[in-house]
Design a protein around this motif. Structure first.
Motif, PDB file in Angstrom:
ATOM      1  N   HIS A 139       0.824  -1.216   0.000  1.00 16.12           N
ATOM      2  CA  HIS A 139       0.000   0.000   0.000  1.00 16.12           C
ATOM      3  C   HIS A 139       0.857   1.265   0.000  1.00 16.12           C
ATOM      4  O   HIS A 139       0.510   2.247  -0.665  1.00 16.12           O
ATOM      5  N   ASN A 142       1.920   1.795  -3.444  1.00 12.76           N
ATOM      6  CA  ASN A 142       0.847   2.404  -4.237  1.00 12.76           C
ATOM      7  C   ASN A 142       0.808   3.914  -4.039  1.00 12.76           C
ATOM      8  O   ASN A 142       0.664   4.685  -4.999  1.00 12.76           O
ATOM      9  N   SER A 147      -1.070   6.625  -6.105  1.00 12.15           N
ATOM     10  CA  SER A 147      -2.437   6.235  -5.748  1.00 12.15           C
ATOM     11  C   SER A 147      -2.922   7.039  -4.544  1.00 12.15           C
ATOM     12  O   SER A 147      -2.181   7.262  -3.580  1.00 12.15           O
ATOM     13  N   TYR A 149      -5.506   7.331  -1.404  1.00  9.63           N
ATOM     14  CA  TYR A 149      -6.284   6.504  -0.484  1.00  9.63           C
ATOM     15  C   TYR A 149      -7.278   7.384   0.276  1.00  9.63           C
ATOM     16  O   TYR A 149      -6.922   8.471   0.744  1.00  9.63           O
ATOM     17  N   ASN A 193      -8.198   6.128  -5.349  1.00  6.40           N
ATOM     18  CA  ASN A 193      -7.890   4.849  -5.993  1.00  6.40           C
ATOM     19  C   ASN A 193      -8.176   3.672  -5.076  1.00  6.40           C
ATOM     20  O   ASN A 193      -8.430   2.557  -5.543  1.00  6.40           O
ATOM     21  N   TYR A 194      -8.123   3.931  -3.757  1.00  4.16           N
ATOM     22  CA  TYR A 194      -8.420   2.908  -2.754  1.00  4.16           C
ATOM     23  C   TYR A 194      -9.223   3.545  -1.628  1.00  4.16           C
ATOM     24  O   TYR A 194      -9.010   4.716  -1.279  1.00  4.16           O
ATOM     25  N   ALA A 215      -8.287  -2.080   2.730  1.00  2.61           N
ATOM     26  CA  ALA A 215      -8.212  -1.201   1.562  1.00  2.61           C
ATOM     27  C   ALA A 215      -8.918  -1.857   0.383  1.00  2.61           C
ATOM     28  O   ALA A 215      -8.562  -2.954  -0.038  1.00  2.61           O
ATOM     29  N   PRO A 217      -9.956  -1.525  -3.591  1.00  2.00           N
ATOM     30  CA  PRO A 217      -9.707  -0.794  -4.843  1.00  2.00           C
ATOM     31  C   PRO A 217     -10.986  -0.147  -5.347  1.00  2.00           C
ATOM     32  O   PRO A 217     -12.063  -0.752  -5.321  1.00  2.00           O
ATOM     33  N   VAL A 249     -11.716  -8.973  -1.881  1.00  6.16           N
ATOM     34  CA  VAL A 249     -10.342  -8.451  -1.801  1.00  6.16           C
ATOM     35  C   VAL A 249      -9.455  -9.534  -1.195  1.00  6.16           C
ATOM     36  O   VAL A 249      -9.921 -10.373  -0.416  1.00  6.16           O
ATOM     37  N   ALA A 253      -5.080  -6.909   1.374  1.00  2.00           N
ATOM     38  CA  ALA A 253      -5.847  -5.660   1.482  1.00  2.00           C
ATOM     39  C   ALA A 253      -5.915  -5.158   2.920  1.00  2.00           C
ATOM     40  O   ALA A 253      -6.280  -3.998   3.149  1.00  2.00           O
TER      41      ALA A 253
END
Length: 420
Positions: A139, A142, A147, A149, A193-194, A215, A217, A249, A253
């Protein structure tokens, strides 16, 4: 609006960015200076995002270019490694220019801030520590790669306030988890994105101890964003409703090991006041606008009003409230630790309440002292006023919850009841 006056007036926020005995570190100065490079542009974009209730996507592109999407990711894992106090200082400066960006940026950063040093300091088994290290590396990677969150809390019940388990559930499957539920006032909905979702493991007689932090997606099958977004203030947060319908997930995740969230929440109460810097920055922005406006330093204002005693008195009153809020803010954000004392926990509630309420009061006073022309939408004040009214309503520590907990905690010792 031409917001260039902010380039000069930002020094006012600088002078409040430390308190006696704890000056800014070189790293904190560097990070705040990076915000200042973009801040005036963010302030000028804020008019459009408020008018349209649109997400400040361009600002997040800037944050990505700055490396700030990894602000609270540990340096050893590729991030900037900002600790709690550094985050609060940076966030308050972002809010000085755009409250909506700071508000949503809080949601992003909490996913890293909560899962880094806080969890490292907790009592985990070797297996839990190993899985957490593996999962968060994914994460954090990401985030560093761009990304965004989110962290949707609210469900229209008392769950976000810690009164009972979350209604959103996660059921164990052979390959991970299956989530079902709904989150309301979900900031960044449709733009993250998450989604870092707090939910309850689907077990018999579930309690808060069964809370999971997972998390999801944004493009996972079963995730949908519904409803309109046309609120009074903080319009650029785009906090629409999230629906999760049989969303699958993997185990990776999980943002925290099973059962750890509720322990973290009880041991690190300051983790729930990371929205406070947003409203500290908004309060400072309202004060500085008022000073600039009355001095005639704002573009489009050709009349000085600083010579009137009524204006001088009002500015003095605003300044006093602002300094009271800053003083408490700096003390409390410097007391972040595992298992704080009762006094430190009480100060955290007092700080959250004071900043949220004083922000609204300062903005209201700014409206009165600046007068009618300043209320035009060509100036930021009416937006700051509307945004300021939202802070006291935000879970998990609304103004009412802070007062309830503070009053109870001051009159009852640990474990004490009325029949004692």
């Amino acid at each position: 609006m031409d917001s260039s006056y902010l380039a000069e007036y930002a020094h006012s926020a600088d002078s409040n960015a430390h308190f006696h005995g704890l000056p800014l570190t070189d790293e904190q100065k560097h990070l705040i200076a990076k915000v200042d490079e973009y801040g005036v542009t963010w302030a000028e974009r804020a008019f459009k995002h408020d008018r349209e209730a649109s997400f400040p996507t361009e600002n997040y592109e800037d944050l990505k270019a700055m490396g700030f999407l990894g602000l609270c990711v540990p340096k050893r894992l590729g991030g900037l490694g900002a600790d709690y106090r550094t985050y609060t200082l940076v966030a308050s400066r972002i809010a000085y220019y755009c409250g909506n960006t700071a508000n949503t940026f809080n949601m992003h950063n909490a996913n890293a801030l909560w899962t880094a040093d806080m969890i490292d300091a907790m009592d985990l088994t070797d297996a839990e520590r190993e899985s957490h290290e593996h999962n968060r590396a994914i994460h954090y990677g990401n985030m560093i790669n761009g990304s965004i969150y989110s962290q949707p809390f609210s469900e229209g019940s008392g769950a976000a306030a810690g009164k009972h388990p979350f209604g959103t559930t996660a059921t164990r499957s052979d390959s991970g988890w299956v989530l079902n539920g709904k989150k309301i006032f979900a900031s960044l909905s449709g733009h993250a994105n998450y989604y870092g979702v707090l939910c309850t493991e689907d077990v018999p007689n579930a309690t808060l101890a069964d809370t999971l932090f997972i998390a999801i997606p944004a493009d996972a099958p079963g995730v949908s964003v519904v409803g309109d977004w046309d609120p009074l203030g903080m319009r650029g947060t785009v906090s629409r409703t999230l629906i999760f319908k049989d969303v699958h997930v993997p185990d990776t995740a999980q943002l925290m090991p099973r059962g750890i969230y509720i322990k973290a929440a009880s041991q690190y109460p300051h983790m729930f006041m990371t929205l406070t810097p947003t409203y500290m920055g908004v309060a400072q922005a309202a004060f500085d606008f008022s000073v600039a406006y009355l001095r005639g330093d704002v573009a489009g204002v050709n009349v000085k009003r600083r010579m009137y005693p009524t204006k001088q008195h009002a500015i003095a009153e605003m300044y006093i409230k602002l300094q009271q809020a800053w003083a408490l803010f700096h003390r409390v954000t410097s007391e972040f630790k595992r298992r704080p004392s009762r006094e430190e926990r009480s100060r955290a509630y007092a700080c959250q309440y004071t900043v949220m309420e004083y922000c609204a009061e300062i903005c209201a006073m700014a409206v009165r002292v600046c007068g009618g022309q300043a209320m035009l939408k060509t100036f930021p004040l009416e937006r700051l006023y509307r945004d300021s009214r939202c802070g006291a309503l935000m879970l998990p520590w609304t103004a009412e919850i802070c007062i309830d907990r503070l009053g109870y905690g001051l009159l009852y010792k640990e474990g004490e009841r009325d029949d004692d």
